[in-house]
Design a protein around this motif. Structure first.
Motif, PDB file in Angstrom:
ATOM      1  N   ILE A 153       0.870  -1.173   0.000  1.00  0.00           N
ATOM      2  CA  ILE A 153       0.000   0.000   0.000  1.00  0.00           C
ATOM      3  C   ILE A 153       0.905   1.220   0.000  1.00  0.00           C
ATOM      4  O   ILE A 153       1.680   1.428   0.944  1.00  0.00           O
ATOM      5  N   GLU A 194      -4.106   6.309  -1.241  1.00  0.00           N
ATOM      6  CA  GLU A 194      -3.477   4.999  -1.108  1.00  0.00           C
ATOM      7  C   GLU A 194      -3.598   4.285  -2.436  1.00  0.00           C
ATOM      8  O   GLU A 194      -4.644   4.327  -3.078  1.00  0.00           O
ATOM      9  N   THR A 232      -3.080   0.462  -3.816  1.00  0.00           N
ATOM     10  CA  THR A 232      -2.888  -0.918  -3.370  1.00  0.00           C
ATOM     11  C   THR A 232      -2.402  -1.764  -4.546  1.00  0.00           C
ATOM     12  O   THR A 232      -3.060  -1.844  -5.581  1.00  0.00           O
TER      13      THR A 232
END
Length: 156
Positions: free
Chosen positions: A65, A108, A110
């Motif tokens: 992440i 973020e 991922t």
């Protein structure tokens, strides 16, 4: 006959579950883009014609992440480049016009660590290239980077 099918079915299910367990055993790591850049390394073995790129603390199967802030946004057509504040001139291309993301947003991304091993000729020598890669941003057929899918990013 029926007993044989049950045994085969149990064996197949066991193998599938073992594979799922192994896949899920990777760790999840949160880094800034700068930290990811500092984690990246490579080796060249000219005697054996191997070139290896890898992450010091990440392994195939791990989830990464990237938590950072957007410092610049460049959108053209159906592609968006987001530069991140932790690494000057560092960022990611996305395969969409990310209209909901703007400079200053905390985000973020991922991603998953994977591996691509392939051979490539260089100056008449056949080299083995062993790359740890960001799975969502890697074209495994062409052995090169590609824009990240829009579903890999979210606001924090």
């Amino acid at each position: 006959m029926r007993k044989g099918l049950v045994v085969v079915a149990v064996a197949v299910c066991s193998l599938m579950l073992a594979g799922c367990t192994e896949k899920a055993s990777g760790k999840t790591v949160i880094m800034s883009l700068k930290e990811l850049n500092e984690d990246f390394n490579y080796t060249i073995d000219s005697n054996n014609y191997t070139y290896t790129t890898y992450f010091e603390t990440l392994n195939p199967g791990d989830t990464l992440i990237i938590r950072d802030n957007i410092s610049e946004k460049r959108a053209t057509g159906n592609t968006t480049l987001l530069l991140l504040s932790s690494l000057e001139n560092g960022g990611f291309y996305f395969d969409a016009n990310l209209t909901d993301y703007n400079v200053g947003d905390k985000i973020e991304i991922t991603l998953h660590i994977s591996e691509d091993i392939f051979k490539k000729e260089n100056n008449g020598q056949m080299w083995t290239l062993d790359f740890e890669v960001l799975k969502e941003g890697w074209d495994f057929e062409q052995h090169t980077t590609k824009p990240l899918p829009a579903n890999t990013i979210r606001h924090v």
